[in-house]
Motif scaffolding. Structure first.
Motif, PDB file in Angstrom:
ATOM      1  N   PRO A 123      35.841  40.381  32.934  1.00  0.00           N
ATOM      2  CA  PRO A 123      36.759  40.683  34.029  1.00  0.00           C
ATOM      3  C   PRO A 123      36.915  39.508  34.990  1.00  0.00           C
ATOM      4  CG  PRO A 123      34.589  41.495  34.577  1.00  0.00           C
ATOM      5  CD  PRO A 123      34.494  40.909  33.177  1.00  0.00           C
ATOM      6  N   ASP A 124      37.902  39.615  35.880  1.00  0.00           N
ATOM      7  CA  ASP A 124      37.945  38.721  37.034  1.00  0.00           C
ATOM      8  C   ASP A 124      36.723  39.049  37.890  1.00  0.00           C
ATOM      9  OD1 ASP A 124      40.403  37.772  36.208  1.00  0.00           O
ATOM     10  OD2 ASP A 124      41.549  38.703  37.822  1.00  0.00           O
ATOM     11  N   VAL A 125      36.062  38.031  38.417  1.00  0.00           N
ATOM     12  CA  VAL A 125      34.870  38.243  39.244  1.00  0.00           C
ATOM     13  C   VAL A 125      35.127  37.644  40.619  1.00  0.00           C
ATOM     14  CG1 VAL A 125      32.394  37.825  39.482  1.00  0.00           C
ATOM     15  CG2 VAL A 125      33.391  38.135  37.202  1.00  0.00           C
ATOM     16  N   SER A 149      37.378  33.453  46.436  1.00  0.00           N
ATOM     17  CA  SER A 149      37.568  32.840  45.117  1.00  0.00           C
ATOM     18  C   SER A 149      37.494  33.916  44.040  1.00  0.00           C
ATOM     19  CB  SER A 149      36.496  31.788  44.843  1.00  0.00           C
ATOM     20  OG  SER A 149      36.567  30.748  45.768  1.00  0.00           O
ATOM     21  N   LEU A 150      38.122  33.621  42.923  1.00  0.00           N
ATOM     22  CA  LEU A 150      38.167  34.528  41.796  1.00  0.00           C
ATOM     23  C   LEU A 150      37.783  33.739  40.549  1.00  0.00           C
ATOM     24  CD1 LEU A 150      39.143  37.431  41.091  1.00  0.00           C
ATOM     25  CD2 LEU A 150      41.367  36.410  40.618  1.00  0.00           C
ATOM     26  N   LEU A 151      36.727  34.180  39.849  1.00  0.00           N
ATOM     27  CA  LEU A 151      36.286  33.517  38.618  1.00  0.00           C
ATOM     28  C   LEU A 151      36.958  34.161  37.418  1.00  0.00           C
ATOM     29  CD1 LEU A 151      34.387  31.603  37.011  1.00  0.00           C
ATOM     30  CD2 LEU A 151      32.705  33.465  37.059  1.00  0.00           C
ATOM     31  N   ARG A 152      37.543  33.307  36.564  1.00  0.00           N
ATOM     32  CA  ARG A 152      38.111  33.732  35.290  1.00  0.00           C
ATOM     33  C   ARG A 152      37.502  32.863  34.203  1.00  0.00           C
ATOM     34  NH1 ARG A 152      44.182  34.233  37.597  1.00  0.00           N
ATOM     35  NH2 ARG A 152      43.919  36.331  38.422  1.00  0.00           N
ATOM     36  N   PRO A 197      30.278  26.261  32.353  1.00  0.00           N
ATOM     37  CA  PRO A 197      30.905  25.100  32.982  1.00  0.00           C
ATOM     38  C   PRO A 197      32.334  25.410  33.397  1.00  0.00           C
ATOM     39  CG  PRO A 197      30.843  24.829  30.603  1.00  0.00           C
ATOM     40  CD  PRO A 197      30.056  26.066  30.908  1.00  0.00           C
ATOM     41  N   GLY A 198      32.809  24.684  34.402  1.00  0.00           N
ATOM     42  CA  GLY A 198      34.182  24.875  34.856  1.00  0.00           C
ATOM     43  C   GLY A 198      34.328  24.456  36.304  1.00  0.00           C
ATOM     44  N   GLY A 199      35.404  24.894  36.930  1.00  0.00           N
ATOM     45  CA  GLY A 199      35.637  24.529  38.321  1.00  0.00           C
ATOM     46  C   GLY A 199      36.969  25.050  38.822  1.00  0.00           C
ATOM     47  N   GLY A 217      36.004  29.173  34.144  1.00  0.00           N
ATOM     48  CA  GLY A 217      34.776  28.833  33.437  1.00  0.00           C
ATOM     49  C   GLY A 217      35.019  28.873  31.945  1.00  0.00           C
ATOM     50  N   ALA A 218      34.203  28.135  31.200  1.00  0.00           N
ATOM     51  CA  ALA A 218      34.328  28.062  29.740  1.00  0.00           C
ATOM     52  C   ALA A 218      33.099  28.680  29.082  1.00  0.00           C
ATOM     53  CB  ALA A 218      34.477  26.616  29.286  1.00  0.00           C
TER      54      ALA A 218
END
Length: 146
Positions: free
Chosen positions: A83-85, A92-95, A49-51, A22-23
């Motif tokens: 953090p990583d979520v 999945s891992l959100l950064r 936003p992101g993907g 994500g940004a």
């Protein structure tokens, strides 16, 4: 952090979670928030936003690509924010990365219902997706800096 699943043969298979980037696009002490338009269960909730990072793609390249696809803007990707979520039951891992828009591009809501620029004091005026909440908390001090 790996996830496990049981194959048809009853064996355990370990695999790395998919990375979603994500940004946190920051400009003038404000961050860009995007309202989801779909799927229906999250429509109207807010996110960065992101993907997904595609195979063979770096996280920063994926984020730059996603910003062009979703917002029609080119970005310079900076440092990680928060953090990583873990998302999707650990699959999945959100950064999230800080980013800035290049060349005077103006964001367009190509895949979102609405876009808003939020100051630190306005971060709580929208309903964030659960995965983005820890990022909002980490972002607040960055927005409050002069």
């Amino acid at each position: 952090m790996r996830t496990e699943r049981i194959t048809d043969g009853g064996q355990s298979e370990r695999r790395e979670p998919k990375v979603v980037v994500g940004a946190a696009i920051v400009s003038g002490g404000r961050v860009l928030a995007c309202a989801r338009s779909a799927p229906p269960e999250v429509a109207g909730r807010w996110e960065f936003p992101g993907g997904k990072v595609e195979p063979g793609e770096t996280e920063t390249a994926a984020l730059a690509r996603e910003c062009v696809e979703e917002l029609a803007v080119r970005v310079e990707v900076g440092d990680r924010v928060g953090p990583d979520v873990r998302m999707a039951h650990g699959r999945s891992l959100l950064r999230v990365y800080a980013a800035r828009i290049l060349g005077g591009d103006q964001p367009q809501a190509l895949e979102h219902a609405e876009l808003r620029w939020l100051t630190a004091d306005e971060l709580d005026t929208v309903t964030w997706l659960p995965a983005d909440v820890p990022i909002v908390a980490a972002l607040r001090p960055l927005l409050e800096r002069p």
